[in-house]
Design a protein around this motif. Structure first.
Motif, PDB file in Angstrom:
ATOM      1  N   LEU A  18       0.823  -1.210   0.000  1.00  0.00           N
ATOM      2  CA  LEU A  18       0.000   0.000   0.000  1.00  0.00           C
ATOM      3  C   LEU A  18       0.862   1.267   0.000  1.00  0.00           C
ATOM      4  O   LEU A  18       0.542   2.234  -0.693  1.00  0.00           O
ATOM      5  N   VAL A  19       1.950   1.261   0.751  1.00  0.00           N
ATOM      6  CA  VAL A  19       2.860   2.412   0.750  1.00  0.00           C
ATOM      7  C   VAL A  19       3.488   2.566  -0.637  1.00  0.00           C
ATOM      8  O   VAL A  19       3.606   3.685  -1.160  1.00  0.00           O
ATOM      9  N   PHE A  20       3.862   1.451  -1.266  1.00  0.00           N
ATOM     10  CA  PHE A  20       4.423   1.494  -2.611  1.00  0.00           C
ATOM     11  C   PHE A  20       3.404   2.075  -3.601  1.00  0.00           C
ATOM     12  O   PHE A  20       3.746   2.941  -4.406  1.00  0.00           O
ATOM     13  N   VAL A  21       2.168   1.615  -3.534  1.00  0.00           N
ATOM     14  CA  VAL A  21       1.113   2.137  -4.410  1.00  0.00           C
ATOM     15  C   VAL A  21       0.917   3.634  -4.155  1.00  0.00           C
ATOM     16  O   VAL A  21       0.754   4.415  -5.102  1.00  0.00           O
ATOM     17  N   LEU A  48      -7.226   4.060   3.663  1.00  0.00           N
ATOM     18  CA  LEU A  48      -8.215   3.146   4.264  1.00  0.00           C
ATOM     19  C   LEU A  48      -7.676   1.721   4.305  1.00  0.00           C
ATOM     20  O   LEU A  48      -7.942   0.973   5.252  1.00  0.00           O
ATOM     21  N   GLY A  49      -6.932   1.339   3.284  1.00  0.00           N
ATOM     22  CA  GLY A  49      -6.313   0.010   3.289  1.00  0.00           C
ATOM     23  C   GLY A  49      -5.335  -0.148   4.435  1.00  0.00           C
ATOM     24  O   GLY A  49      -5.297  -1.196   5.104  1.00  0.00           O
ATOM     25  N   LEU A  50      -4.541   0.892   4.672  1.00  0.00           N
ATOM     26  CA  LEU A  50      -3.630   0.844   5.826  1.00  0.00           C
ATOM     27  C   LEU A  50      -4.418   0.752   7.132  1.00  0.00           C
ATOM     28  O   LEU A  50      -4.051   0.005   8.041  1.00  0.00           O
ATOM     29  N   TRP A  51      -5.503   1.511   7.215  1.00  0.00           N
ATOM     30  CA  TRP A  51      -6.347   1.450   8.409  1.00  0.00           C
ATOM     31  C   TRP A  51      -6.960   0.057   8.550  1.00  0.00           C
ATOM     32  O   TRP A  51      -7.084  -0.466   9.653  1.00  0.00           O
ATOM     33  N   GLY A  52      -7.329  -0.556   7.431  1.00  0.00           N
ATOM     34  CA  GLY A  52      -7.877  -1.916   7.465  1.00  0.00           C
ATOM     35  C   GLY A  52      -6.879  -2.934   8.003  1.00  0.00           C
ATOM     36  O   GLY A  52      -7.251  -3.867   8.705  1.00  0.00           O
ATOM     37  N   THR A  53      -5.592  -2.743   7.703  1.00  0.00           N
ATOM     38  CA  THR A  53      -4.592  -3.660   8.253  1.00  0.00           C
ATOM     39  C   THR A  53      -4.453  -3.490   9.760  1.00  0.00           C
ATOM     40  O   THR A  53      -4.225  -4.458  10.472  1.00  0.00           O
ATOM     41  N   VAL A  54      -4.618  -2.253  10.225  1.00  0.00           N
ATOM     42  CA  VAL A  54      -4.598  -2.019  11.679  1.00  0.00           C
ATOM     43  C   VAL A  54      -5.781  -2.742  12.324  1.00  0.00           C
ATOM     44  O   VAL A  54      -5.625  -3.425  13.351  1.00  0.00           O
ATOM     45  N   GLN A  55      -6.963  -2.612  11.719  1.00  0.00           N
ATOM     46  CA  GLN A  55      -8.149  -3.281  12.250  1.00  0.00           C
ATOM     47  C   GLN A  55      -7.992  -4.797  12.206  1.00  0.00           C
ATOM     48  O   GLN A  55      -8.385  -5.498  13.144  1.00  0.00           O
ATOM     49  N   ALA A  56      -7.436  -5.309  11.115  1.00  0.00           N
ATOM     50  CA  ALA A  56      -7.251  -6.756  10.982  1.00  0.00           C
ATOM     51  C   ALA A  56      -6.281  -7.277  12.034  1.00  0.00           C
ATOM     52  O   ALA A  56      -6.475  -8.368  12.582  1.00  0.00           O
ATOM     53  N   LYS A  57      -5.271  -6.507  12.334  1.00  0.00           N
ATOM     54  CA  LYS A  57      -4.298  -6.939  13.348  1.00  0.00           C
ATOM     55  C   LYS A  57      -4.921  -6.929  14.744  1.00  0.00           C
ATOM     56  O   LYS A  57      -4.653  -7.808  15.556  1.00  0.00           O
ATOM     57  N   ARG A  58      -5.789  -5.939  15.016  1.00  0.00           N
ATOM     58  CA  ARG A  58      -6.424  -5.845  16.335  1.00  0.00           C
ATOM     59  C   ARG A  58      -7.514  -6.902  16.528  1.00  0.00           C
ATOM     60  O   ARG A  58      -7.588  -7.534  17.565  1.00  0.00           O
ATOM     61  N   GLU A  59      -8.395  -7.017  15.524  1.00  0.00           N
ATOM     62  CA  GLU A  59      -9.608  -7.821  15.701  1.00  0.00           C
ATOM     63  C   GLU A  59      -9.650  -9.087  14.852  1.00  0.00           C
ATOM     64  O   GLU A  59     -10.601  -9.853  14.954  1.00  0.00           O
ATOM     65  N   GLY A  60      -8.674  -9.269  13.997  1.00  0.00           N
ATOM     66  CA  GLY A  60      -8.690 -10.398  13.078  1.00  0.00           C
ATOM     67  C   GLY A  60      -9.273  -9.966  11.744  1.00  0.00           C
ATOM     68  O   GLY A  60     -10.001  -8.979  11.645  1.00  0.00           O
ATOM     69  N   VAL A  61      -8.948 -10.714  10.721  1.00  0.00           N
ATOM     70  CA  VAL A  61      -9.378 -10.372   9.369  1.00  0.00           C
ATOM     71  C   VAL A  61     -10.894 -10.450   9.242  1.00  0.00           C
ATOM     72  O   VAL A  61     -11.520  -9.632   8.574  1.00  0.00           O
ATOM     73  N   SER A 105     -13.726  -9.564  10.666  1.00  0.00           N
ATOM     74  CA  SER A 105     -14.487  -8.729  11.583  1.00  0.00           C
ATOM     75  C   SER A 105     -15.337  -7.764  10.774  1.00  0.00           C
ATOM     76  O   SER A 105     -15.036  -7.451   9.627  1.00  0.00           O
ATOM     77  N   ILE A 106     -16.392  -7.293  11.387  1.00  0.00           N
ATOM     78  CA  ILE A 106     -17.299  -6.362  10.713  1.00  0.00           C
ATOM     79  C   ILE A 106     -16.584  -5.056  10.392  1.00  0.00           C
ATOM     80  O   ILE A 106     -16.833  -4.443   9.351  1.00  0.00           O
ATOM     81  N   LYS A 107     -15.669  -4.614  11.257  1.00  0.00           N
ATOM     82  CA  LYS A 107     -14.940  -3.365  10.989  1.00  0.00           C
ATOM     83  C   LYS A 107     -14.106  -3.469   9.719  1.00  0.00           C
ATOM     84  O   LYS A 107     -14.069  -2.533   8.913  1.00  0.00           O
ATOM     85  N   VAL A 108     -13.433  -4.598   9.534  1.00  0.00           N
ATOM     86  CA  VAL A 108     -12.647  -4.801   8.312  1.00  0.00           C
ATOM     87  C   VAL A 108     -13.576  -4.842   7.101  1.00  0.00           C
ATOM     88  O   VAL A 108     -13.295  -4.249   6.058  1.00  0.00           O
ATOM     89  N   ALA A 109     -14.720  -5.499   7.241  1.00  0.00           N
ATOM     90  CA  ALA A 109     -15.684  -5.575   6.142  1.00  0.00           C
ATOM     91  C   ALA A 109     -16.208  -4.188   5.774  1.00  0.00           C
ATOM     92  O   ALA A 109     -16.333  -3.859   4.585  1.00  0.00           O
ATOM     93  N   LYS A 110     -16.502  -3.369   6.773  1.00  0.00           N
ATOM     94  CA  LYS A 110     -16.976  -2.003   6.495  1.00  0.00           C
ATOM     95  C   LYS A 110     -15.902  -1.176   5.798  1.00  0.00           C
ATOM     96  O   LYS A 110     -16.198  -0.394   4.896  1.00  0.00           O
ATOM     97  N   THR A 111     -14.660  -1.345   6.218  1.00  0.00           N
ATOM     98  CA  THR A 111     -13.562  -0.628   5.569  1.00  0.00           C
ATOM     99  C   THR A 111     -13.434  -1.059   4.114  1.00  0.00           C
ATOM    100  O   THR A 111     -13.263  -0.220   3.225  1.00  0.00           O
ATOM    101  N   LEU A 112     -13.540  -2.348   3.860  1.00  0.00           N
ATOM    102  CA  LEU A 112     -13.480  -2.840   2.483  1.00  0.00           C
ATOM    103  C   LEU A 112     -14.638  -2.292   1.651  1.00  0.00           C
ATOM    104  O   LEU A 112     -14.464  -1.947   0.480  1.00  0.00           O
ATOM    105  N   PHE A 113     -15.818  -2.204   2.254  1.00  0.00           N
ATOM    106  CA  PHE A 113     -16.969  -1.656   1.523  1.00  0.00           C
ATOM    107  C   PHE A 113     -16.730  -0.187   1.175  1.00  0.00           C
ATOM    108  O   PHE A 113     -17.010   0.248   0.052  1.00  0.00           O
ATOM    109  N   ARG A 114     -16.206   0.578   2.129  1.00  0.00           N
ATOM    110  CA  ARG A 114     -15.901   1.988   1.864  1.00  0.00           C
ATOM    111  C   ARG A 114     -14.868   2.120   0.747  1.00  0.00           C
ATOM    112  O   ARG A 114     -14.987   2.973  -0.142  1.00  0.00           O
TER     113      ARG A 114
END
Length: 167
Positions: free
Chosen positions: A19-22, A82-95, A97-106
């Motif tokens: 994501l940083v490269f992109v 948002l992708g970087l934020w999604g990795t933070v959420q995935a690390k905290r709550e697991g891949v 999770s509803i939070k990761v799903a909402k981030t992907l939808f956004r």
């Protein structure tokens, strides 16, 4: 169990690096490629070095192209963040999770809208000047790629939601 945790952490780091490269490639495109394209599209880049007389119409075309490309790039940077934020959420709550799903939808929604605007804008700005040239086709490939990536984000969102709901 340690192997799974290590593999998960390495995966998160690799996603973040990608994501940083992109993000950095996007910055380079905005600073280098878009000004070159705007120069060509406005007609300024088609002039010989001896006859550089820039008309107000050329200036307007240059700045309208440049502002358009920068404006449609902003949502792409938002998606990367948002992708970087999604990795933070995935690390905290697991891949899964509803939070990761909402981030992907956004991410899917923002990228879909940006891609549609990008394609329509290129139809308006480039097709009248260049028709079916390779430049125009390349920009349509970029817009189509954005649409395809947004569909992948949405599919991942749906998969996670179904997995969380036990379906």
């Amino acid at each position: 169990m340690k192997t799974k945790t290590a593999a998960f952490n390495i995966s998160i780091v690799m996603i973040r690096l990608a994501l940083v490269f992109v993000f950095l490639i996007g910055v380079l495109i905005c600073l280098i490629w878009y000004p070159i394209t705007a120069t060509i599209a406005s007609g300024i880049g088609l002039l010989d070095a001896d006859e550089v007389i820039v008309t107000p119409q050329m200036e307007f075309a240059f700045y309208s192209h440049l502002i358009f490309y920068w404006a449609v790039s902003v949502p792409c940077f938002v998606v990367a963040l948002l992708g970087l934020w999604g990795t933070v959420q995935a690390k905290r709550e697991g891949v899964f999770s509803i939070k990761v799903a909402k981030t992907l939808f956004r991410m899917a929604l923002i990228l879909f809208i940006a891609s549609v605007v990008y394609i329509i804008g290129n139809v308006i700005l480039l097709v009248p000047m260049f028709g079916g040239s390779q430049l125009v086709r390349n920009y349509f490939y970029v817009g189509g790629s954005g649409l395809a990536i947004s569909v992948v984000f949405y599919a991942a969102h749906r998969f996670i939601v179904k997995r969380v709901n036990g379906q």
